[in-house]
Design an enzyme around this catalytic site. Structure first.
Site, PDB file in Angstrom:
ATOM      1  N   ARG A  65      33.696  43.414  33.678  1.00 30.98           N
ATOM      2  CA  ARG A  65      34.325  42.236  33.108  1.00 30.98           C
ATOM      3  C   ARG A  65      33.985  42.185  31.634  1.00 30.98           C
ATOM      4  NH1 ARG A  65      32.852  36.189  35.098  1.00 30.98           N
ATOM      5  NH2 ARG A  65      30.980  36.664  33.919  1.00 30.98           N
ATOM      6  N   THR A 115      36.483  38.228  26.876  1.00 28.68           N
ATOM      7  CA  THR A 115      37.736  37.729  27.455  1.00 28.68           C
ATOM      8  C   THR A 115      37.593  37.374  28.933  1.00 28.68           C
ATOM      9  OG1 THR A 115      38.444  39.928  28.162  1.00 28.68           O
ATOM     10  CG2 THR A 115      39.018  39.269  25.907  1.00 28.68           C
ATOM     11  N   ASP A 150      23.283  37.703  36.865  1.00 24.97           N
ATOM     12  CA  ASP A 150      24.164  38.880  36.808  1.00 24.97           C
ATOM     13  C   ASP A 150      23.738  39.856  37.891  1.00 24.97           C
ATOM     14  OD1 ASP A 150      25.112  41.574  36.089  1.00 24.97           O
ATOM     15  OD2 ASP A 150      25.903  40.562  34.332  1.00 24.97           O
ATOM     16  N   ASP A 204      22.986  43.587  36.885  1.00 26.35           N
ATOM     17  CA  ASP A 204      21.737  43.710  36.120  1.00 26.35           C
ATOM     18  C   ASP A 204      20.514  43.508  37.017  1.00 26.35           C
ATOM     19  OD1 ASP A 204      22.891  44.348  33.702  1.00 26.35           O
ATOM     20  OD2 ASP A 204      23.031  42.276  33.030  1.00 26.35           O
TER      21      ASP A 204
HETATM   22  C1  PRP Z   1      30.355  41.340  38.008  1.00 22.71           C
HETATM   23  C2  PRP Z   1      30.514  41.261  39.502  1.00 22.71           C
HETATM   24  C3  PRP Z   1      32.000  41.279  39.695  1.00 22.71           C
HETATM   25  C4  PRP Z   1      32.489  40.530  38.470  1.00 22.71           C
HETATM   26  C5  PRP Z   1      32.852  39.160  38.910  1.00 22.71           C
HETATM   27  O1  PRP Z   1      30.516  42.625  37.590  1.00 22.71           O
HETATM   28  O2  PRP Z   1      29.853  42.282  40.206  1.00 22.71           O
HETATM   29  O3  PRP Z   1      32.553  42.586  39.721  1.00 22.71           O
HETATM   30  O4  PRP Z   1      31.405  40.486  37.543  1.00 22.71           O
HETATM   31  O5  PRP Z   1      33.422  38.457  37.862  1.00 22.71           O
HETATM   32  P1  PRP Z   1      34.941  37.947  37.886  1.00 22.71           P
HETATM   33  O6  PRP Z   1      35.190  37.363  39.261  1.00 22.71           O
HETATM   34  O7  PRP Z   1      34.939  36.900  36.812  1.00 22.71           O
HETATM   35  O8  PRP Z   1      35.832  39.095  37.588  1.00 22.71           O
HETATM   36  P2  PRP Z   1      30.347  43.078  36.053  1.00 22.71           P
HETATM   37  O9  PRP Z   1      31.647  42.925  35.344  1.00 22.71           O
HETATM   38  O10 PRP Z   1      29.181  42.356  35.460  1.00 22.71           O
HETATM   39  O11 PRP Z   1      30.076  44.623  36.160  1.00 22.71           O
HETATM   40  P3  PRP Z   1      28.834  45.420  36.780  1.00 22.71           P
HETATM   41  O12 PRP Z   1      28.878  45.242  38.287  1.00 22.71           O
HETATM   42  O13 PRP Z   1      29.087  46.814  36.357  1.00 22.71           O
HETATM   43  O14 PRP Z   1      27.567  44.844  36.209  1.00 22.71           O
HETATM   44  N1  URA Z   2      29.144  38.307  37.584  1.00 23.90           N
HETATM   45  C1  URA Z   2      27.855  38.171  37.990  1.00 23.90           C
HETATM   46  O1  URA Z   2      27.168  39.168  38.243  1.00 23.90           O
HETATM   47  N2  URA Z   2      27.357  36.932  38.099  1.00 23.90           N
HETATM   48  C2  URA Z   2      28.073  35.833  37.853  1.00 23.90           C
HETATM   49  O2  URA Z   2      27.543  34.707  38.011  1.00 23.90           O
HETATM   50  C3  URA Z   2      29.405  35.995  37.436  1.00 23.90           C
HETATM   51  C4  URA Z   2      29.922  37.243  37.321  1.00 23.90           C
END
Ligand code: PRP
Ligand code: URA
Length: 207
Positions: A102, A106, A198, A201
């Protein structure tokens, strides 16, 4: 359709995940365990067929899984920990990967990788991502699966925001959503509140 699995075991494990002092190892283990418990509910309607076999005492017919084969599809990165757990329950399932992150400004999903089982159209698909926040990532992943031919898709998440549930329900009314909890809201940065932070993370210790 939204199913919130309110089982005390799941809720207890989720509360430990929320705790800011929980470290990466325990966080991963809990996410994997909750995923298995969610799968128990999400796979409630799998087909079984009476199958002849011999117990040590008698011959009989006993239920065995049948019907469409399964595919578990992880939204990278965080969804991986869920498919890792669920494959312990259904080791014959094939596993696909959809790489999305994400954009922090944006909040729109950015695609960077995908690899699906070649016969995805013939399989029941369980899409995994611990977090359903704005719903952008899940909705884009479901669109991608449908474009690849998938017909039966369930979305499994650990934690959702009402906003994300509404987006997926509007974009994909045919997709059932199974979650452990729906929290209050999103904050201004698109994080689920009270949430667990997150997920990627915390799983991989990258912050
Ligand atoms: C996080 C999570 C989802 C997304 C959710 O991933 O694991 O994939 O955000 O957010 P949304 O519903 O607003 O799209 P992230 O983009 O942080 O990527 P990552 O798993 O690689 O850390
Ligand atoms: N992605 C995450 O990992 N945590 C949140 O709370 C939202 C998006």
């Amino acid at each position: 359709m939204l199913t919130v699995v309110t089982h005390p075991l799941i809720q207890h494990k989720l509360s430990i995940m929320r705790n800011v002092t929980t470290g990466a190892k325990e966080f991963r283990e809990l996410a994997s365990e909750i995923s298995m418990l969610l799968a128990y509910e999400a796979m409630r309607d799998l087909d079984v067929t009476p199958t002849p076999l011999q117990t040590p005492l008698e011959h009989g017919e006993f239920p065995m899984l049948s019907g469409k084969k399964l595919a578990l599809v992880a939204i990278l990165r965080a969804g991986l920990v869920m498919t890792d757990g669920i494959t312990q329950l259904v080791p014959a399932a094939k596993v696909g990967h959809i790489g999305l992150y994400r954009d922090p400004q944006t909040l729109q999903p950015v695609a960077y990788y995908n690899k699906l089982p070649a016969d995805i159209a013939e399989r029941r698909v369980f899409l995994t991502d611990p977090m359903l926040a704005t719903g952008g990532s899940a909705s884009a992943a479901i669109r991608f699966l449908k474009d690849a031919g998938a017909q039966t898709i369930k979305l499994m998440c650990i934690l959702a925001a009402p906003e994300g549930v509404a987006v997926v329900e509007a974009d994909h009314p045919d997709v059932e959503i199974v979650v452990a909890a729906v929290d209050e809201r999103l904050n201004d940065h698109g994080y689920i509140v009270p949430g667990l932070g997150d997920a990627g993370d915390r799983i991989y210790g990258t912050k």
